[in-house]
Design an enzyme around this catalytic site. Sequence first.
Site, short mmCIF file in Angstrom:
data_model
loop_
_atom_site.label_atom_id
_atom_site.label_comp_id
_atom_site.label_asym_id
_atom_site.label_seq_id
_atom_site.Cartn_x
_atom_site.Cartn_y
_atom_site.Cartn_z
N GLU A 76 38.59 42.48 46.46
CA GLU A 76 37.16 42.55 46.13
C GLU A 76 36.28 42.58 47.37
O GLU A 76 35.29 43.30 47.42
CB GLU A 76 36.78 41.35 45.26
CG GLU A 76 35.31 41.35 44.84
CD GLU A 76 34.95 40.10 44.06
OE1 GLU A 76 33.76 39.92 43.79
OE2 GLU A 76 35.86 39.32 43.74
N ASP A 77 36.66 41.82 48.39
CA ASP A 77 35.74 41.59 49.51
C ASP A 77 36.20 42.17 50.85
O ASP A 77 35.51 41.99 51.85
CB ASP A 77 35.50 40.08 49.68
CG ASP A 77 34.77 39.48 48.49
OD1 ASP A 77 33.95 40.20 47.90
OD2 ASP A 77 35.03 38.32 48.15
N ASP A 139 39.50 28.99 41.51
CA ASP A 139 38.48 29.75 42.26
C ASP A 139 37.07 29.29 41.86
O ASP A 139 36.22 29.02 42.71
CB ASP A 139 38.67 31.24 41.96
CG ASP A 139 37.54 32.10 42.48
OD1 ASP A 139 37.21 32.01 43.67
OD2 ASP A 139 36.96 32.87 41.68
#
Length: 696
Positions: A76-77, A139
Site C-alpha cells: 500500500e505504501d 494493525d
Amino acid sequence: MLRQYELVERVKEYDPDADEALLNRAYVYTVQKHGTQKRASGDPYFSHPVEVAGLMTDLQLDQETIITALLHDTVEDTLATIEDIESNFGDEVARLVDGVTKLSKIEAMPENERAAENLRKFLLAMSEDIRVLLVKLGDRLHNMRTLHFIKSPDKRRRIARETMDIYAPLAERVGMYEYMREMQLLAFEQIEPEAYRTITGRLEQIRRQGGGQVDAIALTVKQALAEAGLQVEVSGREKHPYSIWRKMAERHLPFDQVSDIMAFRVICETEADCYAALGVLHTTWQFIPGKFKDYISTPKTNGYRSLHTSLIYENSMRVEVQVRTRAMHRTNEFGLAAHWAYKQGDRPDGQVGWLRDLIEIVDASHDAEELLEHTRMAIYQDRIFAFTPKGSLFQLPIGATAVDFAFAVHTDLGAQTVGAKINGRHMPLRTPLENGDVVEIIKGKNAEPQLSWLGFVVTGKARAAVRRAVRLKERAEVAEIGSKLFDEIAARVPAKIGKKAIRDAVARLELEDEEDLMYAIGSAKLDDREVMEALVPGCTAEMDDDGAWPTRERAISIRGLTPGVGFRLATCCHPVPGDRIVGLRKPGEGVEVHAIDCFELASGIDADWLDLSWGRRSVGAVGRLRVTLYDRPGTLADMAAIFAQNLANVVALDQVQRDSPFQTYELDLEVQDLAHLTRILSALRASDAVAQAERI
C-alpha cells in the site's frame, strides 16, 4: 520498538522450528521498503509494522502471520508489489498480505464508499483465512494507540468512528475482548471527549475515596470460596469507561445511579468448580434476578464461555462476577487466536456460519450505505437463542423475528417463508422471539420476500436479502415496461431490428446484457435517440424534432472546375457528397470525378489532376455496395425493406455469388450523401438477414 533479534527470539520461544532466516529477511525488507517514511508521531514508519508483528507474537501466531504483519503496509505504501512479496516470501504470505492491503483505488472514493469497499475486500479475504482478520485487528489496535499524534480532529474522529463501528465489533465477534476493550476506550476518547474525561475522572475519584475497595471485595469473595474448599483466583476492576457510558446512555441514567461499576473475575480449576463457586456466591450474597447468564452450557457465537451473575454486596452495592476456568479465560480474552483454529481447518461452527452470513451480506448489498449498515447489524448486537423443531440452535440478535430466524437457517428458506409456528402456535411473522423459543417455518413454493418485512426484520442478513429480492422484482417490472417501449423505438428505426442489432447496441452502450438495456429504457436512463443511435449508428443525424427524416432531392455541383467545363462521377469508385474528391482531366473527355482513395488513381492514369470539392448544396449520387445475405427465404425482402425505410432507390442489382449458406449481391444505390450511405450500411449490418455489408 522491538529490535530485530528481539522479535525473532519471541517467535522462537513458542515455535522453535520457525525459519529464523525468513523472519530476519522480512524484518529487513520492511525497513528497507519504508525507508525514510515517517509516522505522524515522528517515528520511522517501519516501527508500525514491527509493533504489529510484536502484537502477533503475544498471541503466539505462526511465522507466516508474523511475516504478514511485518509486510502488511509495503504494497500500500511503498513500491513493493504482491508479485515481489510472493517471489521473496512465498504464495501463502502474499495471499495474506493481499487480504490485509487496501486497494489503492479505494483512496479516491467518497468516505463511505471507500470504507465499504475496503470492508468488502477484507471480509472476503477473512472468509478464506482468519489470520487476515488477526493481523488487521493488530494493525488497527496499534494505529489507535498512536491516534493522538494525528493533528486533524476530524480525521481522528473518522478513524475512531470506523474503529467503533467495525473493528471493535469484529474483535468481539471473534472473542478478542482485550483488543475490543482497548479499541473502544481509545475510540471513545476521540468521539466523546467530554464524556470520557468526566467518567474517567469520577472513576479516579472513587478509587481515591474507596481506598482499595476493589481489592477488599476480591479478598472477601476469595475467602468465601476457600471456606467451601475451592481454590480460585479472584481479581477485580472498575468497569470499562465506555461500558459505563453505554449503560448511562441506554438507561438514561446519571453516573451516580449506575450501581454496578465494579466487576470481578473468578478463575477456577475445572468446569465443575465453576458451578460450585456460583452456588457459593448465590448463597452468600443475594443475586439479582434476570442477571444470571450461563455461557458455559450455551457459549456465545464467538466461542466465549463463562458464568455471569450480579450480586448485591454490602450497603446495597451491586457487583458483577464472572466465573470461568483458566482455559476459558485464555480463549475469552484472545478468541480464535488463542487456539489457532485456522491451523486445524476446523473453526467452530458458529464462526463458520457467521463468516458465511457476512459473505452473503457482501453479495446482497446494493451500495456502500447498505453494506456498512448490514455489516454493523451482523457484528454488533446482543444475542438470544432459538431452536428448530429438530433441536438445532441458532443465535440471533435481541428483537429478531421468525423471518430473521428463517434467513439464519438458510437464505432460500427465508425467501420462501409464508408463516411460522413459535412453540407450536401460529404467530405473526413480526413476533419478536425470546430465549429458548422453538420456531417452525412454514414455506410456500412460489413465495417471495415482501417489502413490508423491512419494517420488522433486524438482522443484516435478512435485510440485505429482502432488499435484494425487492430490487430484483422491481427491476424485472421496469425491464418489462422498457421492452414495450423498445418495440416502439425499434419500429421507428430505418432497419429491421434483430438479436444481432440488440447485442451490438448493448455493447455500444456499455451495458451488461439485453435485460440491462430494457431496464435502462424503462427507467428513462436512455432516451429514444440514444437507443436508435446504438441500434443503427448515424440514423438520427438528420431526424427532425418529430423523429422523421427529410424527403430526398438530387442536386450535384462541383467546386474547382473552370466555368462551363463538364464533369461526370466515376463509376469505378462511385463518389458521393461527403467523400474527398479529385478530378482527372483528359484531352477531349471533360473531367472525371473520383473519390480520393479510388484504386484507379494509383494505376498511373495519364491525365491532369484537379483539386475539387463538392458544392455547398450537393446532394444525391449513386453509391455501390456489396451485401452478403444469409441464403434463406425472405432475406432479400429484408434488405429491400431497409432501403425503403431509408428512402434509398436501388438503381442496379447483381447477384455475384451464391455459396450456401450465403448469397452475395453488388448493387448501385441512389443516396443523398456519405452520411446517408453510412446509415444504410449501419442498418444492413444490424439486420439478422445480413452477414456482411461494405461499400465498394
